[in-house]
Write a protein that holds these residues in place. Structure first.
Motif, PDB file in Angstrom:
ATOM      1  N   GLN A 462      59.607 -45.446 -69.725  1.00  0.00           N
ATOM      2  CA  GLN A 462      59.203 -44.274 -70.495  1.00  0.00           C
ATOM      3  C   GLN A 462      58.516 -43.268 -69.577  1.00  0.00           C
ATOM      4  O   GLN A 462      57.798 -43.651 -68.644  1.00  0.00           O
ATOM      5  CB  GLN A 462      58.217 -44.655 -71.602  1.00  0.00           C
ATOM      6  N   PRO A 465      53.735 -42.373 -73.009  1.00  0.00           N
ATOM      7  CA  PRO A 465      53.659 -43.320 -74.123  1.00  0.00           C
ATOM      8  C   PRO A 465      54.418 -42.887 -75.367  1.00  0.00           C
ATOM      9  O   PRO A 465      54.762 -43.727 -76.208  1.00  0.00           O
ATOM     10  CB  PRO A 465      52.155 -43.421 -74.406  1.00  0.00           C
ATOM     11  N   ASP A 466      54.702 -41.592 -75.507  1.00  0.00           N
ATOM     12  CA  ASP A 466      55.374 -41.108 -76.718  1.00  0.00           C
ATOM     13  C   ASP A 466      56.875 -40.926 -76.543  1.00  0.00           C
ATOM     14  O   ASP A 466      57.568 -40.564 -77.502  1.00  0.00           O
ATOM     15  CB  ASP A 466      54.753 -39.763 -77.149  1.00  0.00           C
ATOM     16  N   ILE A 491      56.169 -45.482 -67.167  1.00  0.00           N
ATOM     17  CA  ILE A 491      55.739 -46.753 -67.754  1.00  0.00           C
ATOM     18  C   ILE A 491      56.919 -47.723 -67.779  1.00  0.00           C
ATOM     19  O   ILE A 491      57.944 -47.456 -68.425  1.00  0.00           O
ATOM     20  CB  ILE A 491      55.185 -46.555 -69.180  1.00  0.00           C
ATOM     21  N   THR A 493      58.123 -51.533 -68.847  1.00  0.00           N
ATOM     22  CA  THR A 493      57.732 -52.591 -69.771  1.00  0.00           C
ATOM     23  C   THR A 493      58.761 -53.715 -69.740  1.00  0.00           C
ATOM     24  O   THR A 493      59.968 -53.465 -69.713  1.00  0.00           O
ATOM     25  CB  THR A 493      57.615 -52.055 -71.214  1.00  0.00           C
ATOM     26  N   GLU A 524      48.652 -55.609 -73.169  1.00  0.00           N
ATOM     27  CA  GLU A 524      47.789 -54.433 -73.332  1.00  0.00           C
ATOM     28  C   GLU A 524      46.434 -54.557 -72.621  1.00  0.00           C
ATOM     29  O   GLU A 524      45.578 -53.667 -72.755  1.00  0.00           O
ATOM     30  CB  GLU A 524      47.534 -54.134 -74.824  1.00  0.00           C
ATOM     31  N   SER A 549      53.315 -54.515 -68.700  1.00  0.00           N
ATOM     32  CA  SER A 549      53.453 -53.057 -68.611  1.00  0.00           C
ATOM     33  C   SER A 549      52.909 -52.609 -67.265  1.00  0.00           C
ATOM     34  O   SER A 549      51.801 -52.989 -66.879  1.00  0.00           O
ATOM     35  CB  SER A 549      52.690 -52.356 -69.741  1.00  0.00           C
ATOM     36  N   HIS A 551      52.179 -49.167 -65.142  1.00  0.00           N
ATOM     37  CA  HIS A 551      52.056 -47.711 -65.175  1.00  0.00           C
ATOM     38  C   HIS A 551      51.979 -47.209 -63.739  1.00  0.00           C
ATOM     39  O   HIS A 551      51.080 -47.614 -62.980  1.00  0.00           O
ATOM     40  CB  HIS A 551      50.798 -47.288 -65.934  1.00  0.00           C
TER      41      HIS A 551
END
Length: 586
Positions: A462, A465-466, A491, A493, A524, A549, A551
């Motif tokens: 991604q 996050p959105d 990101i 995952t 998380e 995850s 980042h």
């Protein structure tokens, strides 16, 4: 005209006198006026003059086409007398002279350490100078600031931090801030990860604030040769060769000027100067000095046991009396680095297989502070030389500010530190009368069979996050997979719904190749972070499905360079994961 074009010694003396007089008038008119105003208003005066060595070691090798003798430059020691703090500037991200010269200027005038202004050009990466380095990584910036601090910088100013709307295109690229010695550090995606690094560097600087640097070598600044030269004199190159070779060998040194020699004394083979005490003086192709008194002091220093090393010219005269000479054998420039290794005793600390990045401060006769930096992408070992005394070693973590448990080192024992790539080490070392104690090393049990699970497939990506997750390969960066113009936080995952731990042993997530700063989360919860090109994180002991995850923040190069008037393509700047992570038994 003879002073400008003449080649004989008389013309050279006239040329030096001309530039000395010109500089003195200029300095008093400009810096003197500023200093008087500052003193009247109780304000300090600082800043840096033209530094033609910037970006390297050769005194004239940084800025071409500029004669520093006709600008506020060249006579750095003279200019520094007007300041209340010493400042130099540094260009790009290779080791260079700036910080050690700035610290030397400060110590010549009774101060300590300096401020370095760090800026970027495109020169070292083959671009036009003003295009800068929008692809600069936080790791390279950290390494450069560590080098500056080791060489005497108290703080580093970054050129520059930009206003939020500074990147709006300007019709005239000459005033476009994208071309102002980029990057704008605070506009880099990785800037959000910078605070922890900057805190680490501030603690390093504080750790080296106390005490006196251990330096017994003085490197002579050849001002008269620089003034007399019709073309760039050889002393500029010789000076740079000595300065770089000394640093790479881990030999502490200070740059000194002729004025200090004339103002202080010689005692039992030591020069006692304002900036320190030295038993070795290096003359880098010094053919002439200003004052005949300097030659007398050099003769006394040598006669009483001081060591004088020189390259280039085998004799030195004074400007006003060229009949008197101070002579000695000269070392070939090609032999300087080899000579230093043989001529100086082994340093207290040494790093195998690389140039030395070590700073040593003496707090008391029996207490030292030592910092070591593995300035490479390989694991190394640092070796602490054995001494007849028992010693206590107390390590300080610059990342956290915490002290570790003390270690007692027996007499005549060499102590070895393993160093990870780009690892910074700081410790106090003191002579101790405590009873020697040994501490057994805790060895983690090894699994009976190797264990390695490569996490090659099923990753999602991604651009925030959105955004909607899409499949991605972790064998090459995101710039190769349709996201070449993306600068920000990528990101990655991976869901592991059926992951089984291996024999209950500790497991680590290994990320072998990264481009960007990285934070790693499991279910998380952050388990670690890295600014280097690889990383390893201990996985939590969870008997449940894993969600990993990762980042990663890249640079603005992917967004900005393709939009600028350059041939650079976004695929030239790797981003994200560049090789498949794997899980391994610790």
């Amino acid at each position: 005209m003879d002073a400008v074009y003449g080649t004989d010694p008389q013309a050279a003396s006239q040329r030096a006198y001309l530039f000395e007089t010109y500089a003195r008038q200029m300095h008093h008119a400009f810096f003197g006026t500023l200093r008087r105003w500052c003193d009247a208003h109780d304000i300090g005066l600082t800043g840096h003059e033209l530094l033609p060595h910037v970006g390297g070691w050769n005194l004239l090798g940084g800025l071409g086409g500029i004669d520093a003798r006709v600008a506020p430059g060249g006579d750095y020691f003279g200019i520094d007398t007007f300041k209340t703090q010493s400042v130099t500037d540094a260009a790009d991200y290779n080791p260079q002279l700036s910080a050690i010269l700035g610290d030397s200027l400060a110590r010549a005038h009774g101060r300590t350490r300096c401020t370095v202004e760090q800026y970027s050009t495109g020169r070292e990466v083959g671009r036009p100078s003003l295009h800068g380095q929008w692809d600069l990584s936080l790791s390279r910036l950290r390494a450069q600031i560590i080098r500056h601090i080791f060489q005497g910088a108290r703080r580093v100013l970054l050129h520059a931090l930009f206003l939020p709307d500074a990147l709006h295109p300007n019709p005239d690229h000459q005033s476009d801030p994208r071309f102002d010695f980029a990057p704008g550090f605070n506009l880099q995606p990785w800037w959000d990860d910078a605070p922890d690094v900057l805190e680490e560097l501030a603690r390093l600087s504080a750790f080296l604030e106390g005490g006196v640097p251990v330096r017994s070598v003085a490197l002579f600044y050849p001002l008269e040769d620089l003034r007399e030269g019709r073309s760039p004199p050889d002393c500029a190159d010789h000076f740079g060769l000595w300065a770089e070779a000394l640093m790479n060998a881990g030999i502490g040194y200070t740059v000194i000027d002729e004025k200090q020699i004339n103002e202080k004394t010689v005692f039992n083979g030591w020069l006692h100067l304002t900036s320190g005490q030295f038993d070795t003086l290096i003359l880098p192709d010094v053919t002439v000095v200003h004052d005949p008194k300097t030659l007398s002091i050099l003769e006394e220093f040598s006669r009483t046991g001081g060591r004088i090393l020189r390259s280039g010219s085998t004799s030195t005269v004074s400007r006003n009396d060229r009949t008197r000479r101070f002579e000695g054998p000269a070392i070939l420039t090609s032999d300087i680095a080899f000579f230093i290794k043989d001529a100086f005793p082994s340093p207290l600390m040494s790093i195998e297989g690389q140039s030395q990045r070590i700073a040593v401060q003496k707090l008391t006769p029996s207490l030292l502070r030592v910092t070591v930096f593995n300035d490479s992408d390989q694991e190394r070992s640092a070796r602490l030389t054995a001494t007849p005394q028992e010693r206590t070693l107390l390590e300080w973590q610059c990342e956290t500010g915490e002290a570790m448990s003390p270690v007692f080192i027996s007499a005549n024992t060499t102590y070895v530190f393993p160093l990870k790539p780009k690892q910074l080490l700081a410790f106090e070392l003191s002579v101790t009368v405590s009873e020697t104690r040994s501490f057994p090393m805790n060895k983690a049990p090894c699994p009976s069979t190797p264990y390695k699970t490569i996490l090659e497939t099923d990753w999602l990506f991604q651009t925030g996050p959105d955004s909607s997750p899409v499949p991605i390969s972790v064998e090459c960066g995101w710039e190769q997979q349709g996201f070449g113009h993306f600068s920000g936080t990528g990101i990655y995952t991976l869901h592991l719904p059926h992951f089984n731990r291996f024999n209950k042993h500790s497991l680590s997530l290994i990320v072998p190749k990264i481009s960007g700063t990285m934070r790693c989360f499991v279910n998380e919860i952050q388990i670690g972070k890295s600014i280097e090109d690889n990383a390893s994180f201990l996985l939590p002991c969870l008997d449940q499905p894993f969600k990993i995850s990762i980042h990663i923040r890249n640079t603005m190069a992917n967004t900005l360079y393709p939009a600028m008037d350059t041939p650079l393509k976004p695929t030239e700047f790797p981003c994200g994961l560049l090789s498949a992570p794997y899980i391994s038994a610790s």
